[in-house]
Design a protein around this motif. Structure first.
Motif, PDB file in Angstrom:
ATOM      1  N   GLY A  73       0.814  -1.199   0.000  1.00 10.50           N
ATOM      2  CA  GLY A  73       0.000   0.000   0.000  1.00 10.50           C
ATOM      3  C   GLY A  73       0.847   1.249   0.000  1.00 10.50           C
ATOM      4  O   GLY A  73       0.564   2.221  -0.718  1.00 10.50           O
ATOM      5  N   MET A  74       1.929   1.255   0.789  1.00  9.40           N
ATOM      6  CA  MET A  74       2.809   2.415   0.844  1.00  9.40           C
ATOM      7  C   MET A  74       3.484   2.686  -0.500  1.00  9.40           C
ATOM      8  O   MET A  74       3.644   3.840  -0.915  1.00  9.40           O
ATOM      9  CB  MET A  74       3.868   2.235   1.934  1.00  9.40           C
ATOM     10  CG  MET A  74       3.333   2.310   3.347  1.00  9.40           C
ATOM     11  SD  MET A  74       4.647   2.341   4.601  1.00  9.40           S
ATOM     12  CE  MET A  74       5.267   4.019   4.421  1.00  9.40           C
ATOM     13  N   VAL A  75       3.867   1.620  -1.185  1.00  7.30           N
ATOM     14  CA  VAL A  75       4.539   1.788  -2.483  1.00  7.30           C
ATOM     15  C   VAL A  75       3.619   2.446  -3.499  1.00  7.30           C
ATOM     16  O   VAL A  75       3.963   3.470  -4.108  1.00  7.30           O
ATOM     17  CB  VAL A  75       5.034   0.427  -3.019  1.00  7.30           C
ATOM     18  CG1 VAL A  75       5.565   0.588  -4.456  1.00  7.30           C
ATOM     19  CG2 VAL A  75       6.117  -0.141  -2.122  1.00  7.30           C
ATOM     20  N   SER A 228       6.243  -9.723  -0.830  1.00 10.25           N
ATOM     21  CA  SER A 228       5.747  -9.065   0.369  1.00 10.25           C
ATOM     22  C   SER A 228       5.795  -7.544   0.233  1.00 10.25           C
ATOM     23  O   SER A 228       4.935  -6.845   0.770  1.00 10.25           O
ATOM     24  CB  SER A 228       6.556  -9.509   1.593  1.00 10.25           C
ATOM     25  OG  SER A 228       7.907  -9.093   1.471  1.00 10.25           O
ATOM     26  N   VAL A 229       6.786  -7.034  -0.494  1.00  8.88           N
ATOM     27  CA  VAL A 229       6.906  -5.586  -0.665  1.00  8.88           C
ATOM     28  C   VAL A 229       5.916  -5.057  -1.683  1.00  8.88           C
ATOM     29  O   VAL A 229       5.293  -4.004  -1.486  1.00  8.88           O
ATOM     30  CB  VAL A 229       8.343  -5.205  -1.074  1.00  8.88           C
ATOM     31  CG1 VAL A 229       8.428  -3.718  -1.437  1.00  8.88           C
ATOM     32  CG2 VAL A 229       9.317  -5.524   0.053  1.00  8.88           C
ATOM     33  N   TRP A 230       5.723  -5.789  -2.761  1.00  6.58           N
ATOM     34  CA  TRP A 230       4.906  -5.279  -3.865  1.00  6.58           C
ATOM     35  C   TRP A 230       3.487  -5.837  -3.904  1.00  6.58           C
ATOM     36  O   TRP A 230       2.638  -5.336  -4.639  1.00  6.58           O
ATOM     37  CB  TRP A 230       5.597  -5.579  -5.200  1.00  6.58           C
ATOM     38  CG  TRP A 230       6.949  -4.930  -5.287  1.00  6.58           C
ATOM     39  CD1 TRP A 230       8.151  -5.470  -4.934  1.00  6.58           C
ATOM     40  CD2 TRP A 230       7.234  -3.596  -5.724  1.00  6.58           C
ATOM     41  NE1 TRP A 230       9.169  -4.573  -5.133  1.00  6.58           N
ATOM     42  CE2 TRP A 230       8.641  -3.416  -5.617  1.00  6.58           C
ATOM     43  CE3 TRP A 230       6.457  -2.554  -6.203  1.00  6.58           C
ATOM     44  CZ2 TRP A 230       9.264  -2.211  -5.974  1.00  6.58           C
ATOM     45  CZ3 TRP A 230       7.080  -1.358  -6.560  1.00  6.58           C
ATOM     46  CH2 TRP A 230       8.462  -1.194  -6.446  1.00  6.58           C
ATOM     47  N   ILE A 294      13.348   6.040  -2.712  1.00  8.62           N
ATOM     48  CA  ILE A 294      14.450   5.116  -2.436  1.00  8.62           C
ATOM     49  C   ILE A 294      14.459   4.737  -0.956  1.00  8.62           C
ATOM     50  O   ILE A 294      14.652   3.566  -0.599  1.00  8.62           O
ATOM     51  CB  ILE A 294      15.795   5.750  -2.841  1.00  8.62           C
ATOM     52  CG1 ILE A 294      15.849   5.944  -4.359  1.00  8.62           C
ATOM     53  CG2 ILE A 294      16.967   4.878  -2.392  1.00  8.62           C
ATOM     54  CD1 ILE A 294      17.055   6.735  -4.844  1.00  8.62           C
ATOM     55  N   MET A 295      14.240   5.730  -0.088  1.00  9.12           N
ATOM     56  CA  MET A 295      14.219   5.434   1.349  1.00  9.12           C
ATOM     57  C   MET A 295      13.034   4.544   1.702  1.00  9.12           C
ATOM     58  O   MET A 295      13.154   3.640   2.547  1.00  9.12           O
ATOM     59  CB  MET A 295      14.148   6.745   2.143  1.00  9.12           C
ATOM     60  CG  MET A 295      14.218   6.549   3.655  1.00  9.12           C
ATOM     61  SD  MET A 295      15.736   5.702   4.189  1.00  9.12           S
ATOM     62  CE  MET A 295      16.948   6.979   3.844  1.00  9.12           C
ATOM     63  N   LEU A 296      11.903   4.773   1.068  1.00  7.55           N
ATOM     64  CA  LEU A 296      10.726   3.939   1.328  1.00  7.55           C
ATOM     65  C   LEU A 296      10.991   2.487   0.951  1.00  7.55           C
ATOM     66  O   LEU A 296      10.693   1.569   1.736  1.00  7.55           O
ATOM     67  CB  LEU A 296       9.531   4.480   0.534  1.00  7.55           C
ATOM     68  CG  LEU A 296       8.253   3.642   0.584  1.00  7.55           C
ATOM     69  CD1 LEU A 296       7.716   3.560   2.008  1.00  7.55           C
ATOM     70  CD2 LEU A 296       7.192   4.215  -0.347  1.00  7.55           C
ATOM     71  N   ILE A 297      11.542   2.263  -0.230  1.00  7.09           N
ATOM     72  CA  ILE A 297      11.850   0.893  -0.661  1.00  7.09           C
ATOM     73  C   ILE A 297      12.866   0.249   0.263  1.00  7.09           C
ATOM     74  O   ILE A 297      12.753  -0.940   0.624  1.00  7.09           O
ATOM     75  CB  ILE A 297      12.364   0.902  -2.119  1.00  7.09           C
ATOM     76  CG1 ILE A 297      11.274   1.389  -3.070  1.00  7.09           C
ATOM     77  CG2 ILE A 297      12.834  -0.486  -2.519  1.00  7.09           C
ATOM     78  CD1 ILE A 297      10.015   0.560  -3.071  1.00  7.09           C
TER      79      ILE A 297
END
Length: 519
Positions: A73-75, A228-230, A294-297
């Protein structure tokens, strides 16, 4: 356009063409030059970039996005929100190029087919919201710095085997006042060093980013899977749908991008303002947008299990996340120290901005004690009274936190809604004038044929996004957890309208009345 920008940037070094252009713009807007033009492109870029402090804010406010939306969701919310936000920034940059170097949000739109200006001026309500938004921003950033210090104490001293820090609200209030005092000292006694200091702070902003990213990637024993990230969404706020949860979670990126228009409020101190300030706004959005992503990823890949970082004792999810990534309490403290320093620097820039906005509004006789607030010290050439009043307001607001953190947060959180409204109204005004004879006047930063679609899209996004700034972080909130910012926002609007009817309409001098043709 780039060649024109380079040519004008070079003219700043000479100090002739830029000054002549600024003088012409001041005459056109009927304003008297009262500030020294100490800021150039790099220093004002440092001012706005570090004021926004996007990559730092992504870490500080990650709890909102992780709670409502989760990793994936954040991405996607970040990407979608950036598209909408950037369209708003370039729309405001064009407006800024037209109105500068006036440091209040006014929209002078001259009919270029004849000498008579056709202007939709900013009204007192817009001015009040701008002052409120920036004042709330200063109180909010000072409080954020104070609670970060408290969070670090909890993070480091929470083991029963040693000294345990007892979190008290009045501690946060005292720390908030201390941060406000630091910002005041730099903006008064340290006024001479502010422009070169901003260039140094920009270098620290970039260097700190590299240090934090390298530490988290180099020291981490592993990383989360791509799925899990995407693909992994979270709805810890228990909203009716995952889509609604993600929209509520967009408070993280929105908070991280607030303030690109700060350069406009400093424009009477910027050389070649009508060109430099718009490009500064655009550059700030691009630089911080990239660093923030970049920091978020990095955070999402390296933070470990999401449940381990939600609802931390310290109040900041990034502390256990960075600790998991680095495996070191010392490294986590170092990262937090970098963020704290950068947020204090952001507070310095926000105080400068709110004092100039207060000065500009008072100059138009729109505030109580306008004569005093609009006074510029002859020796320092800064509005010292506006700086001190802004600090006093933050000190008084911080006292609310002693009785109720929820009440203080209601005042502080109104910042985003108030500032978004000051973007919405000018953009709506520009759209309207584009359909009138003569349209908008030529400017040194122009969107050209893309102006109307960009304006319409940005207006739609701003109106959509502002709704979710009033949402609580969880469904069915208690009175303590409720987001009361809409109540504060509505009260200010009603107060501004009532004040104008009772008093302001007799003394308020709208900037429109001062715009004139200059040959």
């Amino acid at each position: 356009m780039n060649s024109a920008m380079d040519k004008n940037m070079m003219s700043q070094d000479v100090g002739i063409d830029a000054t002549d252009q600024d003088d012409w713009d001041m005459q056109r807007l009927g304003k008297t030059q009262q500030f020294k033009r100490n800021f150039r492109f790099y220093s004002i870029l440092g001012f706005t970039t570090t004021l926004m402090a996007t990559w730092e804010s992504i870490l500080l406010t990650s709890t909102y996005g992780l709670t409502d939306g989760g990793r994936a969701g954040m991405v996607y919310v970040y990407i979608g929100s950036f598209v909408g936000f950037f369209s708003a920034v370039i729309s405001m940059a064009e407006i800024a190029s037209i109105q500068l170097p006036n440091i209040g949000w006014t929209v002078p739109l001259a009919d270029t087919l004849n000498s008579n200006p056709t202007i939709l001026s900013a009204n007192p309500v817009l001015g009040w919201l701008s002052v409120l938004g920036w004042q709330a921003a200063f109180a909010s950033i000072c409080y954020l710095c104070g609670t970060l210090i408290q969070g670090l104490l909890v993070f480091n001293y929470s083991e029963p085997s040693g000294w345990v820090y007892g979190f008290e609200r009045w501690h946060g209030t005292l720390l908030t006042i201390a941060i406000a005092a630091v910002g005041t000292l730099v903006n008064t006694w340290g006024y001479k060093i502010l422009p070169p200091l901003e260039g140094l702070i920009l270098a620290l902003h970039l260097f700190g980013f590299v240090v934090v990213v390298v530490l988290m990637w180099a020291m981490s024993p592993g990383k989360a899977s791509g799925d899990s990230v995407w693909k992994e969404f979270t709805n810890s706020g228990e909203w009716p749908s995952m889509g609604l949860a993600c929209l509520v979670g967009q408070l993280t990126p929105i908070f991280s991008w607030t303030g690109p228009d700060a350069a406009t409020h400093m424009s009477e101190e910027v050389q070649n303002a009508a060109l430099v300030v718009p490009w500064c706004m655009v550059s700030t959005a691009l630089i911080n947008g990239g660093l923030g992503f970049i920091m978020l990823i990095t955070l999402l890949y390296k933070m470990g299990d999401i449940q381990d970082v939600l609802a931390p004792a310290s109040g900041f999810s990034f502390l256990p996340a960075v600790n998991h990534a680095t495996g070191s309490v010392a490294a986590t403290n170092a990262v937090a120290a970098i963020i704290l320093v950068m947020e204090v620097c952001s507070a310095i820039g926000i105080l400068a901005t709110v004092s100039r906005q207060t000065f500009a509004f008072a100059r138009d006789d729109a505030l109580p004690f306008s004569k005093q607030l609009a006074h510029v010290n002859r020796r320092t050439q800064i509005p010292i009274c506006s700086v001190l009043v802004s600090t006093i307001i933050t000190v008084l607001l911080s006292l609310i936190n002693i009785g109720s953190t929820a009440a203080f947060n209601a005042v502080a959180s109104v910042m985003i809604a108030a500032l978004f409204t000051t973007y919405i109204l000018p953009i709506a005004a520009v759209i309207r004038v584009r359909f009138q004879p003569g349209g908008i006047p030529p400017s040194r930063f122009s969107l050209g044929i893309f102006g109307l679609p960009v304006n319409v899209f940005s207006l739609a996004w701003l109106c959509f996004a502002i709704i979710f700034t009033f949402f609580p972080t969880a469904n069915n909130p208690t009175l303590v957890d409720m987001n009361w910012s809409i109540l504060v926002f509505g009260a200010v609007v009603i107060f501004a309208i009532a004040l104008y009817i009772v008093h302001g309409r007799r003394v308020y001098r709208a900037p429109v009345t001062q715009v004139r043709k200059v040959e």
